[in-house]
Design a protein around this motif. Sequence first.
Motif, PDB file in Angstrom:
ATOM      1  N   ILE A   7      33.637  42.771  42.404  1.00  6.25           N
ATOM      2  CA  ILE A   7      32.854  42.075  42.134  1.00  6.25           C
ATOM      3  C   ILE A   7      33.374  40.940  41.270  1.00  6.25           C
ATOM      4  O   ILE A   7      33.226  39.918  40.620  1.00  6.25           O
ATOM      5  N   GLU A   8      33.570  41.996  39.977  1.00  9.21           N
ATOM      6  CA  GLU A   8      33.181  42.006  38.913  1.00  9.21           C
ATOM      7  C   GLU A   8      34.860  41.071  38.556  1.00  9.21           C
ATOM      8  O   GLU A   8      35.542  40.636  37.398  1.00  9.21           O
ATOM      9  N   LEU A   9      36.123  41.802  39.227  1.00  8.71           N
ATOM     10  CA  LEU A   9      37.542  40.958  39.191  1.00  8.71           C
ATOM     11  C   LEU A   9      37.028  39.974  39.745  1.00  8.71           C
ATOM     12  O   LEU A   9      37.786  39.270  39.076  1.00  8.71           O
ATOM     13  N   ILE A  10      36.962  39.267  40.684  1.00 10.39           N
ATOM     14  CA  ILE A  10      36.909  37.968  41.008  1.00 10.39           C
ATOM     15  C   ILE A  10      35.411  37.028  39.742  1.00 10.39           C
ATOM     16  O   ILE A  10      35.668  35.705  40.114  1.00 10.39           O
ATOM     17  N   GLN A  73      38.233  46.151  49.895  1.00 12.70           N
ATOM     18  CA  GLN A  73      39.759  45.570  50.240  1.00 12.70           C
ATOM     19  C   GLN A  73      39.590  44.305  49.727  1.00 12.70           C
ATOM     20  O   GLN A  73      40.594  43.277  49.419  1.00 12.70           O
ATOM     21  N   ARG A  74      39.109  43.069  50.206  1.00 16.02           N
ATOM     22  CA  ARG A  74      38.116  41.665  50.494  1.00 16.02           C
ATOM     23  C   ARG A  74      38.635  41.163  49.115  1.00 16.02           C
ATOM     24  O   ARG A  74      39.573  40.475  49.357  1.00 16.02           O
ATOM     25  N   CYS A  75      38.098  41.870  48.105  1.00 19.16           N
ATOM     26  CA  CYS A  75      37.931  41.671  46.694  1.00 19.16           C
ATOM     27  C   CYS A  75      39.395  41.797  46.249  1.00 19.16           C
ATOM     28  O   CYS A  75      39.537  40.690  45.454  1.00 19.16           O
ATOM     29  N   ILE A  76      39.714  42.618  46.295  1.00 20.87           N
ATOM     30  CA  ILE A  76      41.160  43.025  45.798  1.00 20.87           C
ATOM     31  C   ILE A  76      42.227  41.971  46.355  1.00 20.87           C
ATOM     32  O   ILE A  76      43.067  41.071  45.345  1.00 20.87           O
ATOM     33  N   ALA A  77      42.800  42.151  47.347  1.00 18.83           N
ATOM     34  CA  ALA A  77      43.121  41.111  48.213  1.00 18.83           C
ATOM     35  C   ALA A  77      42.891  39.536  47.467  1.00 18.83           C
ATOM     36  O   ALA A  77      43.614  38.810  47.612  1.00 18.83           O
ATOM     37  N   ALA A  78      41.421  39.643  47.600  1.00 18.24           N
ATOM     38  CA  ALA A  78      41.323  37.836  46.878  1.00 18.24           C
ATOM     39  C   ALA A  78      41.998  37.396  45.554  1.00 18.24           C
ATOM     40  O   ALA A  78      42.315  36.554  45.464  1.00 18.24           O
ATOM     41  N   TYR A  79      41.262  38.580  44.329  1.00 22.17           N
ATOM     42  CA  TYR A  79      41.987  39.015  42.844  1.00 22.17           C
ATOM     43  C   TYR A  79      43.294  38.856  42.645  1.00 22.17           C
ATOM     44  O   TYR A  79      44.118  37.645  42.575  1.00 22.17           O
ATOM     45  N   LEU A  80      43.863  39.268  43.675  1.00 23.81           N
ATOM     46  CA  LEU A  80      45.773  39.246  43.701  1.00 23.81           C
ATOM     47  C   LEU A  80      46.179  37.857  44.328  1.00 23.81           C
ATOM     48  O   LEU A  80      47.282  37.083  44.220  1.00 23.81           O
ATOM     49  N   TYR A  81      45.264  37.400  45.663  1.00 22.83           N
ATOM     50  CA  TYR A  81      46.181  35.964  45.782  1.00 22.83           C
ATOM     51  C   TYR A  81      45.443  34.668  45.075  1.00 22.83           C
ATOM     52  O   TYR A  81      46.725  33.573  44.845  1.00 22.83           O
ATOM     53  N   ASP A  82      44.488  34.824  44.524  1.00 25.39           N
ATOM     54  CA  ASP A  82      44.774  33.570  43.212  1.00 25.39           C
ATOM     55  C   ASP A  82      44.999  33.488  42.488  1.00 25.39           C
ATOM     56  O   ASP A  82      45.244  32.598  41.682  1.00 25.39           O
TER      57      ASP A  82
END
Length: 196
Positions: A7-10, A73-82
Amino acid sequence: MFCEKAIELIRELHRMGDGQLPAFNEDSIRQVLEEMKALYEQNQSDVNEAKTEGKSELIPTIKFRHCCLLRNQRCIAAYLYDRLLRIRALRWEYGSVLPTTIRFHMCAEEMEWFNQYKKSLATYMRSIGGEEGLDITQDMKPPKSLYIEVRCLKDHGEFEIDDGTVILLKKNSQHFLPRWKCEQLIRQGVLEHVIS
């Protein structure tokens, strides 16, 4: 607590705002992946224990850990996609050459993706608009006039326009040039539009 690093990544991306690219946070991603590996291994051992010994009281814990895995998994995917969306927008803003400060914030895989995107875009632009192609990155906003006055912010050297005229772009010199020829240099910080 589970999922805090993810969550901190986001939050890190959200704090930066649009048009900015924060440094790639490899340490946090590694920590999230390690947490995911630990959750997966705990789940595997609990699933085996629940199957062999029939411990149904472990099922809620297994489901909770599985939900944490999916959230990470969703947070990492969202981080990388953004980040990829931001890098793609930077290609349109700065052109095919990114400033060093922005490239410094990208990891090797992102640089590779940027180069592939740049090549794909160049191939597409060559395929449309006849022999010379069509630069679709120019005139992102409709121009009010075809020529603009620009000031050179740093020495750039010779610059040739369509009619064959060669102009020497020296620091602090001012020129009246076709908008579409100098828009890329404005985005790169070589020229600035002089608004009178």
